[in-house]
Design an enzyme around this catalytic site. Structure first.
Site, mmCIF file in Angstrom:
data_model
loop_
_atom_site.group_PDB
_atom_site.id
_atom_site.type_symbol
_atom_site.label_atom_id
_atom_site.label_comp_id
_atom_site.label_asym_id
_atom_site.label_seq_id
_atom_site.Cartn_x
_atom_site.Cartn_y
_atom_site.Cartn_z
ATOM 1 N N HIS A 87 4.419 0.519 -22.727
ATOM 2 C CA HIS A 87 4.891 -0.204 -21.541
ATOM 3 C C HIS A 87 5.306 0.812 -20.491
ATOM 4 O O HIS A 87 5.981 1.789 -20.800
ATOM 5 C CB HIS A 87 6.094 -1.088 -21.899
ATOM 6 C CG HIS A 87 6.675 -1.770 -20.694
ATOM 7 N ND1 HIS A 87 6.135 -2.918 -20.160
ATOM 8 C CD2 HIS A 87 7.720 -1.448 -19.901
ATOM 9 C CE1 HIS A 87 6.829 -3.276 -19.100
ATOM 10 N NE2 HIS A 87 7.800 -2.391 -18.916
ATOM 11 N N ASP A 166 14.065 -14.698 -20.720
ATOM 12 C CA ASP A 166 13.821 -13.669 -19.703
ATOM 13 C C ASP A 166 13.228 -14.291 -18.442
ATOM 14 O O ASP A 166 13.538 -13.885 -17.322
ATOM 15 C CB ASP A 166 12.892 -12.577 -20.237
ATOM 16 C CG ASP A 166 12.672 -11.508 -19.174
ATOM 17 O OD1 ASP A 166 13.662 -10.855 -18.795
ATOM 18 O OD2 ASP A 166 11.541 -11.344 -18.686
ATOM 19 N N ARG A 173 18.016 -13.072 -11.570
ATOM 20 C CA ARG A 173 18.350 -11.706 -11.136
ATOM 21 C C ARG A 173 17.664 -11.380 -9.813
ATOM 22 O O ARG A 173 18.230 -10.729 -8.931
ATOM 23 C CB ARG A 173 17.925 -10.695 -12.213
ATOM 24 C CG ARG A 173 18.844 -10.712 -13.426
ATOM 25 C CD ARG A 173 18.222 -9.953 -14.586
ATOM 26 N NE ARG A 173 17.950 -8.575 -14.244
ATOM 27 C CZ ARG A 173 16.990 -7.834 -14.817
ATOM 28 N NH1 ARG A 173 16.218 -8.337 -15.744
ATOM 29 N NH2 ARG A 173 16.830 -6.593 -14.456
ATOM 30 N N SER A 188 15.450 -7.071 -20.901
ATOM 31 C CA SER A 188 14.304 -7.823 -20.379
ATOM 32 C C SER A 188 12.991 -7.221 -20.900
ATOM 33 O O SER A 188 12.127 -7.921 -21.427
ATOM 34 C CB SER A 188 14.361 -7.786 -18.849
ATOM 35 O OG SER A 188 13.151 -8.155 -18.271
ATOM 36 N N LYS A 192 10.612 -8.644 -24.488
ATOM 37 C CA LYS A 192 9.207 -9.050 -24.341
ATOM 38 C C LYS A 192 8.300 -8.191 -25.215
ATOM 39 O O LYS A 192 7.343 -8.665 -25.811
ATOM 40 C CB LYS A 192 8.785 -8.955 -22.875
ATOM 41 C CG LYS A 192 9.377 -10.090 -22.041
ATOM 42 C CD LYS A 192 9.022 -10.001 -20.584
ATOM 43 C CE LYS A 192 9.712 -8.865 -19.904
ATOM 44 N NZ LYS A 192 9.753 -8.901 -18.466
HETATM 45 N N1 URA Z 1 10.473 -5.177 -15.721
HETATM 46 C C1 URA Z 1 10.900 -6.180 -16.528
HETATM 47 O O1 URA Z 1 10.133 -6.750 -17.295
HETATM 48 N N2 URA Z 1 12.190 -6.529 -16.464
HETATM 49 C C2 URA Z 1 13.082 -5.929 -15.650
HETATM 50 O O2 URA Z 1 14.229 -6.288 -15.659
HETATM 51 C C3 URA Z 1 12.621 -4.902 -14.817
HETATM 52 C C4 URA Z 1 11.299 -4.537 -14.876
#
Ligand code: URA
Length: 441
Positions: A87, A166, A173, A188, A192
C-alpha cells in the site's frame, strides 16, 4: 430496547480531556458509527478530540481491529501461496502498483490488492486501471477470490461490505478537518489492508511536496504506527519511506501512466520508478518467503521481467477483469487526448533542473481534467503528462520539459502555466536526494 453500554458523550469528554479510552469504548464507537448509535455529530466531536489528544499505540491497535471487524474480513487461507500486498500513501505519478502486482505474482506471490481512487493532487490506482477499455474494478469477493486463484493477482476497489466503519469515518473526517491525524490514518489504512486476507504487507510511506505527509518525521511516525498495528494483528508489516518531491517516472495521469507501467514490464522503465518498484517488490518477496534477501529477490524480479512472465501476468489480469489485454501491444487502444502540447525551456534557460514540484504537477493534471476535486467527480483518462523532465537533467533553450496530453485548449494553457512554475533551474547540479530511504520493520 436495551440501554447502551456507554454514552457517547462520556467517551468524547474523556478523550477531550486527554484520557485513554478502553477497548470496550473504542469497539462501541466503531460499532456505533456503523449502526448509527453514535450520531454523526458525536463521532465528529470524538474525531476532533482524537485529532488534538492523539491515541496510544494500544488505542490505535484497538481502533484498527474494531474497524476491521465492522464488516467482512476476507479469508484467503484456502488459497495456496503467500498472500502479500503493498500500500502506498500516494503521490504524483506513483504507478508502482501496476508494475509491482504482476511482477510479484510472476515471482510466485498471491497479490490481493484493494486500492482507492485519486483525490486532490494525487492519483489513484483504480482510476488508472479504468483507462484500460472494459477493465472492471468493482468486483464481488467471490470473483476476487476466483481471479486470485487463477491469475495470482487481482486489483479491485473496496467492496461495500469491507470496513464500513472507515467509509463512514473517512467521510466525516473529510468534512471536519480531521484527516491529518496519524492514529486515524493508521487505523483507516490498516483496517482496510488487514481485511484483504493478507499474510503480510509492505507499505510505501511517501513524504515531500507531492505527498500526503510533507515532513519526513511525520511519515516516519505514521510508518512506525502502522508497523506496530501490524505487529498487534499478528501480521508482519514493513514500511519503506520514499521521497516524493518530484513525480515518479516521466508520466502522470491515467493513460500516460498505464503506458509507462507497461513499458516497465517490458524492461524499459525509468530508473527512479524501477528503483522504488524493485525495493518494494523485493521486500514483498522476502516477507512472503520467496527470497532469502534483497539480492536474491532482485535476481528473481529481473528474470520475471526478462522472460516476459511479469508482462504475461498483467495481460492475464486485464483479461480476467474484463479489460482489453491488447492494450499491452497497442497503446492506441487506450483513451487518447486530442492534442499534444510540448512545453519547452525558455530562451534564457541554462544549467540543470533543480525542481519539478510534484504538488504543482498534480494541480496541472487536475487543471487538464484528469483529477478529482470531490469524490463524486469523474476523471478524463486521456489527459495527463508525459516526457516529464527529471531533477538534475541539463537544460538549454528549447529543451523539452514535458508533453501535455490535452483535450481542451484553455485547460491546456492553465496546466502549462502551472508546469512552468513547477519546473525550476539552477546553475550547478542539484544535490541528489535518495529516493528510497529508511525501512521500518
Ligand atoms: N488513506 C486512507 O485510506 N485513509 C486515510 O485516512 C488517509 C489516506
Amino acid at each position: 430496547m436495551t440501554a447502551p453500554a456507554f454514552f457517547p458523550q462520556d467517551i468524547i469528554i474523556r478523550k477531550r480531556d486527554g484520557g485513554t479510552l478502553t477497548e470496550a469504548e473504542i469497539r462501541f464507537f466503531a460499532r456505533g458509527v456503523t449502526t448509527g448509535q453514535f450520531a454523526d455529530y458525536q463521532a465528529a466531536a470524538l474525531l476532533m478530540a482524537i485529532f488534538w489528544r492523539g491515541m496510544t499505540p494500544q488505542e490505535t491497535a484497538w481502533l484498527t481491529d474494531a474497524m476491521l471487524h465492522s464488516g467482512e474480513v476476507i479469508d484467503l487461507r484456502d488459497l495456496p501461496g503467500a498472500k502479500v500486498d503493498k500500500h502506498s500513501t500516494g503521490g504524483v505519478g506513483d504507478k508502482v502498483s501496476l508494475i509491482l502486482a504482476p511482477l510479484a505474482a510472476a515471482c510466485g506471490l498471491v497479490v490481493p490488492m484493494m486500492s482507492g481512487r485519486g483525490l486532490g493532487h494525487t492519483g489513484g490506482t483504480l482510476d488508472k486501471l479504468e483507462a484500460i477499455p472494459g477493465f472492471r474494478v468493482m468486483l464481488e469477493v467471490p470473483q476476487f477470490r476466483s481471479i486470485l486463484r487463477r491469475v495470482g493477482l487481482a486489483m479491485i476497489g473496496q467492496t461495500p461490505q469491507v470496513v464500513p466503519a472507515d467509509r463512514k469515518l473517512y467521510a466525516l473526517r473529510d468534512v471536519t478537518g480531521t484527516v491529518e491525524c496519524i492514529p486515524l490514518i493508521c487505523a483507516s489504512i490498516m483496517s482496510k489492508k488487514l481485511a484483504e486476507g493478507i499474510d503480510s504487507l509492505v507499505l510505501d510511506v511517501k513524504f515531500g511536496r507531492g505527498a500526503f505527509m510533507r515532513r519526513k518525521e511525520d511519515a516516519l511516525a505514521l510508518a512506525q504506527a502502522m508497523v506496530e498495528v501490524g505487529r498487534a494483528a499478528g501480521k508482519p508489516v514493513w514500511a519503506q519511506l520514499t521521497a516524493m518531491n518530484q513525480p515518479l517516472g516521466h508520466a502522470a495521469g491515467h493513460t500516460t501512466e498505464v503506458i509507462e507501467s507497461i513499458e516497465c514490464l517490458k524492461g524499459r522503465g525509468p530508473a527512479d520508478l524501477m528503483e522504488v518498484t524493485f525495493a518494494l517488490t523485493g521486500h514483498m518477496l522476502v516477507l512472503g518467503g520467496l527470497a532469502p534477501g534483497l539480492a536474491a529477490a532482485q535476481r528473481r524480479m529481473e528474470t520475471a521481467l526478462a522472460d516476459g512472465s511479469a508482462l504475461a501476468k498483467f495481460r492475464a489480469m486485464c483479461a480476467a477483469q474484463g479489460g482489453d489485454p491488447r492494450v499491452v501491444d497497442d497503446y492506441a487502444l487506450l483513451p487518447t487526448a486530442q492534442t499534444r502540447l510540448a512545453l519547452r525551456a525558455p530562451a534564457d534557460a541554462s544549467g540543470y533542473v533543480s525542481e519539478v514540484d510534484a504538488l504543482q504537477c498534480g494541480h496541472a493534471i487536475m487543471a487538464l481534467g484528469g483529477g478529482r476535486a470531490a469524490v463524486t467527480d469523474s476523471v478524463d483518462h486521456a489527459v495527463g503528462l508525459a516526457d516529464l523532465i527529471k531533477i538534475g537533467t541539463p537544460v538549454a533553450p528549447g529543451t523539452l520539459l514535458c508533453t501535455l496530453h490535452v483535450n481542451d485548449e484553455a485547460k491546456g494553457a492553465r496546466a502549462a502555466a502551472l508546469l512552468r512554475n513547477a519546473i525550476r533551474f539552477t546553475a550547478t547540479p542539484p544535490v541528489h536526494e535518495p529516493l528510497v530511504q529508511e525501512l521500518i520493520r
